[in-house]
Scaffold this motif. Structure first.
Motif, PDB file in Angstrom:
ATOM      1  N   ILE A   8      32.924  37.031  39.256  1.00  0.00           N
ATOM      2  CA  ILE A   8      33.352  38.127  38.405  1.00  0.00           C
ATOM      3  C   ILE A   8      33.834  39.222  39.324  1.00  0.00           C
ATOM      4  O   ILE A   8      33.117  39.631  40.236  1.00  0.00           O
ATOM      5  N   LEU A   9      35.026  39.717  39.108  1.00  0.00           N
ATOM      6  CA  LEU A   9      35.553  40.784  39.949  1.00  0.00           C
ATOM      7  C   LEU A   9      34.896  42.096  39.563  1.00  0.00           C
ATOM      8  O   LEU A   9      34.776  42.421  38.383  1.00  0.00           O
ATOM      9  N   ALA A  10      34.497  42.877  40.553  1.00  0.00           N
ATOM     10  CA  ALA A  10      33.873  44.167  40.295  1.00  0.00           C
ATOM     11  C   ALA A  10      34.534  45.225  41.147  1.00  0.00           C
ATOM     12  O   ALA A  10      35.038  44.939  42.227  1.00  0.00           O
ATOM     13  N   MET A  53      45.286  43.390  42.863  1.00  0.00           N
ATOM     14  CA  MET A  53      45.121  44.708  42.284  1.00  0.00           C
ATOM     15  C   MET A  53      44.905  44.644  40.775  1.00  0.00           C
ATOM     16  O   MET A  53      44.141  45.435  40.214  1.00  0.00           O
ATOM     17  N   GLU A  54      45.566  43.732  40.095  1.00  0.00           N
ATOM     18  CA  GLU A  54      45.349  43.581  38.662  1.00  0.00           C
ATOM     19  C   GLU A  54      43.919  43.142  38.386  1.00  0.00           C
ATOM     20  O   GLU A  54      43.288  43.590  37.425  1.00  0.00           O
ATOM     21  N   ALA A  59      38.529  44.730  36.334  1.00  0.00           N
ATOM     22  CA  ALA A  59      37.236  44.188  36.757  1.00  0.00           C
ATOM     23  C   ALA A  59      36.114  44.678  35.853  1.00  0.00           C
ATOM     24  O   ALA A  59      36.139  45.789  35.335  1.00  0.00           O
ATOM     25  N   THR A  60      35.130  43.840  35.672  1.00  0.00           N
ATOM     26  CA  THR A  60      33.925  44.190  34.932  1.00  0.00           C
ATOM     27  C   THR A  60      32.726  43.627  35.683  1.00  0.00           C
ATOM     28  O   THR A  60      32.863  42.783  36.560  1.00  0.00           O
ATOM     29  N   GLY A  61      31.572  44.082  35.331  1.00  0.00           N
ATOM     30  CA  GLY A  61      30.363  43.532  35.934  1.00  0.00           C
ATOM     31  C   GLY A  61      29.841  44.404  37.059  1.00  0.00           C
ATOM     32  O   GLY A  61      30.517  45.299  37.557  1.00  0.00           O
ATOM     33  N   LYS A  62      28.630  44.135  37.455  1.00  0.00           N
ATOM     34  CA  LYS A  62      27.963  44.887  38.507  1.00  0.00           C
ATOM     35  C   LYS A  62      27.777  44.010  39.731  1.00  0.00           C
ATOM     36  O   LYS A  62      27.324  42.873  39.617  1.00  0.00           O
ATOM     37  N   ASN A 227      48.320  52.130  42.004  1.00  0.00           N
ATOM     38  CA  ASN A 227      46.898  52.478  41.997  1.00  0.00           C
ATOM     39  C   ASN A 227      46.785  53.972  41.707  1.00  0.00           C
ATOM     40  O   ASN A 227      46.598  54.781  42.620  1.00  0.00           O
ATOM     41  N   PRO A 228      46.920  54.382  40.424  1.00  0.00           N
ATOM     42  CA  PRO A 228      47.024  55.808  40.076  1.00  0.00           C
ATOM     43  C   PRO A 228      45.877  56.668  40.599  1.00  0.00           C
ATOM     44  O   PRO A 228      46.105  57.795  41.033  1.00  0.00           O
ATOM     45  N   PHE A 229      44.655  56.140  40.566  1.00  0.00           N
ATOM     46  CA  PHE A 229      43.505  56.944  40.995  1.00  0.00           C
ATOM     47  C   PHE A 229      43.625  57.336  42.458  1.00  0.00           C
ATOM     48  O   PHE A 229      43.505  58.508  42.835  1.00  0.00           O
TER      49      PHE A 229
END
Length: 329
Positions: A8-10, A53-54, A59-62, A227-229
């Motif tokens: 899972i990508l985080a 980057m997508e 991404a979700t999860g810890k 990557n706006p942030f």
């Protein structure tokens, strides 16, 4: 291996971390330099970067707790309030150490990506110990907070008996900015310089009008408009609040670089910071610094940190290994 095959990508430091399902996380073997990496060119390379980057954006999860390589030790401690993380490779008994200053626009803290990078830097440098400074962040803590933290840890290493000529300072992005600032502080205060500075895509000026900031804004898929942030973080830097953009205290490319240690600068041809990286190398060379600049064609910001599987990154790792050997063996 680390955990199960479920990934899972985080969210990580400008990149991705891997969460390995719900199974326990076991220590992995120490990283070793691969013989080759994933070879991509042109549109295929950019598609690969974009896909990474997508994955990050959605991404979700810890992330699972960080685990040091098998046989290594990992600890956290503080130096006068500054958080430090330490990795030790017991297979190497030499006095060589890596002092890592992480990137993240001065607004993002230590990450597993950087811990893994410290492992890589330790292996490439043949260093037995790696120290990672989790310095204070903006906007709550502006210049010189991060520099003060880096100085405290560097002085602590000297107080512990580490020889300056055995310390390898590494820094990527904002960490590169901090590495140069640290070296300039040491110079101004007659303290011994480290053996070298290893800089990946260093952020060297708070100016935002350099040509590559414009013509690479869309090409740099890691730090640019994709990557706006982070693009906002470097376009309106919080760390330098209260200082003019060309002030050498926050823009070390404008400082007198004479007397700084050997410097390796690695950057990408699509890098948002390309022009200032070239300017840093030119100014360092003019000041008599032993400097090497390598521009990796069509690569975005901090590519070796975020895309270690690519051949470009493997090439950059080989260059780091060879640079260290040339200056320390």
């Amino acid at each position: 291996m680390r955990g199960s095959a479920k990934k899972i990508l985080a969210v990580g430091m400008l990149g991705i971390s891997l969460v390995w399902g719900s199974l326990p996380v076991w220590a992995a073997p120490a990283w070793s330099l691969p013989e080759s990496g994933l070879k991509l060119d042109g549109a295929a390379k950019q598609a690969h970067v974009a896909a990474m980057m997508e994955g990050l954006k959605h991404a979700t999860g810890k992330a699972a707790p960080y685990e040091a390589p098998d046989g290594w030790t990992y600890e956290k401690y503080e130096v006068d309030g500054v958080k430090v993380e330490k990795l030790v490779n017991p297979a190497l008994k030499n006095e060589r150490v890596v002092l890592q200053l992480h990137g993240g626009g001065y607004v993002l803290g230590q990450s597993d990506n950087h811990r893994k990078l410290a492992e890589i830097q330790g292996v490439l440098s043949e260093a037995g110990e790696m120290y990672m400074v989790d310095y204070r962040l903006a906007p709550q803590n502006t210049y010189p907070a991060a520099l003060e933290d880096a100085v405290k840890v560097y002085k602590d290493l000297l107080a512990k008996g580490k020889e300056a000529e055995s310390i390898i300072v590494t820094g990527d992005s904002a960490g590169g900015h901090l590495a140069i600032s640290l070296s300039l502080y040491l110079k101004a205060n007659n303290l011994p310089q480290p053996a070298m500075l290893l800089l990946a895509s260093p952020w060297t000026t708070m100016e935002t009008n350099l040509p590559s900031r414009k013509y690479n804004a869309d090409k740099d898929l890691i730090l640019g408009t994709n990557n706006p942030f982070m693009y906002k973080a470097v376009s309106k830097p919080a760390y330098s609040k209260g200082y003019k953009a060309k002030d050498q205290r926050v823009s070390p490319v404008h400082a007198d670089l004479a007397g700084l240690p050997p410097m390796l600068i690695q950057t990408g041809g699509y890098e948002l910071f390309l022009d200032e990286n070239i300017a840093l190398a030119k100014k360092a060379a003019e000041a008599g610094v032993d400097v090497t600049l390598t521009v990796y064609p069509a690569m975005s910001h901090d590519f070796a940190l975020l895309l270690p599987e690519l051949q470009d990154s493997v090439n950059s790792f080989e260059e780091i290994r060879d640079f260290v050997r040339r200056h320390m063996d």
